[in-house]
Motif scaffolding. Structure first.
Motif, PDB file in Angstrom:
ATOM      1  N   UNK A  24       0.796  -1.233   0.000  1.00  0.00           N
ATOM      2  CA  UNK A  24       0.000   0.000   0.000  1.00  0.00           C
ATOM      3  C   UNK A  24       0.824   1.276   0.000  1.00  0.00           C
ATOM      4  N   UNK A  25       1.860   1.325   0.818  1.00  0.00           N
ATOM      5  CA  UNK A  25       2.671   2.546   0.883  1.00  0.00           C
ATOM      6  C   UNK A  25       3.545   2.682  -0.359  1.00  0.00           C
ATOM      7  N   UNK A  26       4.196   1.590  -0.757  1.00  0.00           N
ATOM      8  CA  UNK A  26       5.053   1.635  -1.951  1.00  0.00           C
ATOM      9  C   UNK A  26       4.241   1.990  -3.186  1.00  0.00           C
ATOM     10  N   UNK A  27       3.061   1.420  -3.334  1.00  0.00           N
ATOM     11  CA  UNK A  27       2.217   1.742  -4.489  1.00  0.00           C
ATOM     12  C   UNK A  27       1.815   3.208  -4.482  1.00  0.00           C
ATOM     13  N   UNK A  28       1.441   3.715  -3.325  1.00  0.00           N
ATOM     14  CA  UNK A  28       1.055   5.125  -3.229  1.00  0.00           C
ATOM     15  C   UNK A  28       2.185   6.044  -3.675  1.00  0.00           C
ATOM     16  N   UNK A  29       3.387   5.794  -3.167  1.00  0.00           N
ATOM     17  CA  UNK A  29       4.521   6.658  -3.471  1.00  0.00           C
ATOM     18  C   UNK A  29       4.979   6.501  -4.919  1.00  0.00           C
ATOM     19  N   UNK A  30       5.040   5.269  -5.416  1.00  0.00           N
ATOM     20  CA  UNK A  30       5.561   5.025  -6.767  1.00  0.00           C
ATOM     21  C   UNK A  30       4.568   5.415  -7.854  1.00  0.00           C
ATOM     22  N   UNK A  31       3.285   5.224  -7.603  1.00  0.00           N
ATOM     23  CA  UNK A  31       2.299   5.509  -8.637  1.00  0.00           C
ATOM     24  C   UNK A  31       1.972   6.987  -8.778  1.00  0.00           C
ATOM     25  N   UNK A  32       2.346   7.809  -7.815  1.00  0.00           N
ATOM     26  CA  UNK A  32       2.099   9.237  -7.968  1.00  0.00           C
ATOM     27  C   UNK A  32       1.966  10.008  -6.683  1.00  0.00           C
ATOM     28  N   UNK A  33       1.782   9.303  -5.566  1.00  0.00           N
ATOM     29  CA  UNK A  33       1.589  10.003  -4.313  1.00  0.00           C
ATOM     30  C   UNK A  33       2.762  10.858  -3.888  1.00  0.00           C
ATOM     31  N   UNK A  34       3.966  10.443  -4.267  1.00  0.00           N
ATOM     32  CA  UNK A  34       5.149  11.236  -3.901  1.00  0.00           C
ATOM     33  C   UNK A  34       5.105  12.627  -4.512  1.00  0.00           C
ATOM     34  N   UNK A  35       4.389  12.786  -5.632  1.00  0.00           N
ATOM     35  CA  UNK A  35       4.282  14.113  -6.254  1.00  0.00           C
ATOM     36  C   UNK A  35       3.600  15.101  -5.331  1.00  0.00           C
ATOM     37  N   UNK A  36       2.595  14.645  -4.593  1.00  0.00           N
ATOM     38  CA  UNK A  36       1.862  15.527  -3.687  1.00  0.00           C
ATOM     39  C   UNK A  36       2.699  15.915  -2.477  1.00  0.00           C
ATOM     40  N   UNK A  37       3.743  15.157  -2.205  1.00  0.00           N
ATOM     41  CA  UNK A  37       4.637  15.480  -1.096  1.00  0.00           C
ATOM     42  C   UNK A  37       5.800  16.354  -1.533  1.00  0.00           C
TER      43      UNK A  37
END
Length: 380
Positions: A24-37
Motif C-alpha cells: 500500500x505505501x510503496x504503491x502510493x509513493x511510486x504511482x504518484x503520491x510522492x508528487x503531492x509530497x
C-alpha cells in the motif's frame, strides 16, 4: 504506458481482492503520491540550493529515467521474431508490433538523417515540439493505465461509460496543456537547437479550457457515483496516479522551474512500479525460478527468479547509459557535421527525441488490451 483493460471477466479471475503491486505505501509513493509530497516542498527550497537539486536530478536520471526507457526496449524486442510472425498474437497486434518496432524507427532515422545532412535546423526543431506532444500524450495515457491496473488489483472496476469519461478528460487536459505552449509562434532552445511552437489562436485554447473543466467535473461526478456503487470504495492509489499524471505532471508542470526537473523521474518511477512487477512474474514462470543459485555468494539474494529480475534491472541501467550517453558521445566524435549550424550536441538531441517518441509507440503496443503477455503476467 497506455493500459487499456476492458475485459473485466479475465481480470476478476486473475486478481484476488486487495492486491498491490508492491504494497500500500510503496504503491502510493511510486504511482504518484510522492508528487503531492515533493511539489509543496520545492517552494521552500532556498535559492542557493537549487543548483544542487538540479545536479541531483541528473544522477536520478541515470538511476530512474534512463532505465525506464530501456526497460520498454527490453520487453518489446524480447522474442521480437515471434511477435513479428504473429506466433501467439492476433493479426492486429502482429501488425502493431511490426509498425512500432520496425517502421516507426526507420521513418524517424530517415527524418533525422535528412535533417542533419541538410542542416535543416527548423525541421529538426519541429521534432522537439513533436516530442513534447507525444510525451504529454504518453503521460496521460499512462496515468489512465495505472488507474485501470489498480482497479483490477482492488476489484473496484469501472464500466465502459466510466472509462470513456476518464479518457475524454485525459485528452482534454493533455490538449489544453500542449496548447498553453502553442498560443503563439515562438522559439526556444533544446540541446543547442531551436525548437518551434505552432500558432494556436487564443479562442481555441479557451474552448479546450472549457472542455477540460467540464470533463474534470464529469470525472468527479463519475467517481462519486462509482464510490457509492462500490459500497464506499475506490482504487485510491490508481486515482492518485491519474490525478498526478494529468494535473501535476502535465497541466501545471511549469508552476515551478524545479518541478520540471522532478516530473520525469516521478513519471519513470510510476512506470517502473508496473514493469518491475511484470518482470518479476515473468521470471517466476521459469521452471527453475524457485531454486537457489548454484553460487553460495549469489544465494543470499534469494531464488533464481529474483537474481534474474536484478539482471533485468541492471541491464536496463546499462542500456540506458549506452543509449543516452555513450552512443551519442561516440557519434559526436566520429560523424562529421556542421557544428556551427547544428551545435555541438546534435546527436544528444536526436537520441533524446528519438527515444522519447519511440517509447510512446512501443508502450502503445505492449500494454494494450489483447496482448496475451499482459493478461498472463501483470495481474498474477
Amino acid at each position: 504506458m497506455a493500459l487499456d483493460l476492458s475485459v473485466e471477466t479475465t481480470a476478476r479471475k486473475a486478481a484476488p481482492p486487495g492486491r498491490y503491486l508492491f504494497g500500500p505505501v510503496a504503491d502510493f509513493l511510486m504511482l504518484g503520491g510522492s508528487a503531492f509530497l515533493i511539489l509543496p516542498a520545492l517552494f521552500f527550497v532556498p535559492h542557493e540550493y537549487e543548483g544542487s537539486l538540479a545536479a541531483t536530478m541528473v544522477v536520478v536520471a541515470y538511476l530512474v529515467n534512463y532505465p525506464h526507457f530501456a526497460h520498454s526496449y527490453q520487453i518489446f524486442y524480447r522474442n521480437f521474431g515471434r511477435k513479428a510472425r504473429g506466433d501467439g498474437y492476433d493479426r492486429s497486434l502482429q501488425l502493431r508490433y511490426i509498425f512500432a518496432g520496425v517502421i516507426v524507427p526507420a521513418i524517424m532515422a530517415l527524418f533525422f538523417a535528412y535533417g542533419a545532412a541538410t542542416s535543416n535546423t527548423r525541421l529538426l526543431g519541429f521534432a522537439a515540439n513533436a516530442m513534447f506532444f507525444f510525451v504529454g500524450w504518453h503521460y496521460v495515457k499512462q496515468g489512465y493505465g495505472m488507474l485501470m491496473v489498480d482497479a483490477v488489483l482492488k476489484r473496484k472496476f469501472f464500466d465502459n461509460r466510466d472509462k470513456k469519461v476518464l479518457l475524454v478528460n485525459s485528452y482534454a487536459v493533455w490538449i489544453l496543456a500542449w496548447l498553453q505552449t502553442n498560443t503563439a509562434v515562438t522559439a526556444g532552445q533544446y540541446y543547442g537547437l531551436q525548437y518551434y511552437t505552432f500558432a494556436a489562436p487564443s479562442w481555441i485554447a479557451d474552448i479546450v479550457l472549457a472542455a477540460a473543466v467540464a470533463s474534470t467535473a464529469a470525472t468527479l461526478l463519475m467517481l462519486a457515483s462509482r464510490w457509492r456503487k462500490n459500497g464506499g470504495g475506490l482504487p485510491y492509489n490508481g486515482i492518485v496516479a491519474y490525478v498526478a499524471s494529468l494535473y501535476l505532471w502535465i497541466l501545471i508542470a511549469r508552476i515551478n522551474p524545479l518541478w520540471l526537473l522532478v516530473v520525469p523521474a516521478l513519471h519513470s518511477l510510476q512506470y517502473l512500479a508496473v514493469v518491475w512487477r511484470y518482470q518479476t512474474n515473468v521470471e517466476r514462470d521459469v521452471l527453475d525460478a524457485a531454486r537457489d543459485p548454484e553460487s553460495k555468494i549469489l544465494s543470499v539474494l534469494g531464488p533464481r527468479y529474483k537474481l534474474r529480475v536484478w539482471g533485468f534491472i541492471i541491464g536496463g541501467a546499462a542500456l540506458g547509459y549506452l543509449g543516452f550517453w555513450l552512443i551519442p558521445f561516440i557519434l559526436t566524435a566520429l560523424v562529421p557535421y556542421d557544428k556551427q549550424v547544428l551545435g555541438s550536441s546534435l546527436f544528444f538531441f536526436i537520441v533524446l527525441v528519438f527515444i522519447n517518441v519511440h517509447h510512446y509507440f512501443l508502450d502503445n503496443v505492449m500494454w494494450r488490451r489483447g496482448n496475451p503477455e499482459v493478461s498472463k503476467y501483470l495481474f498474477r
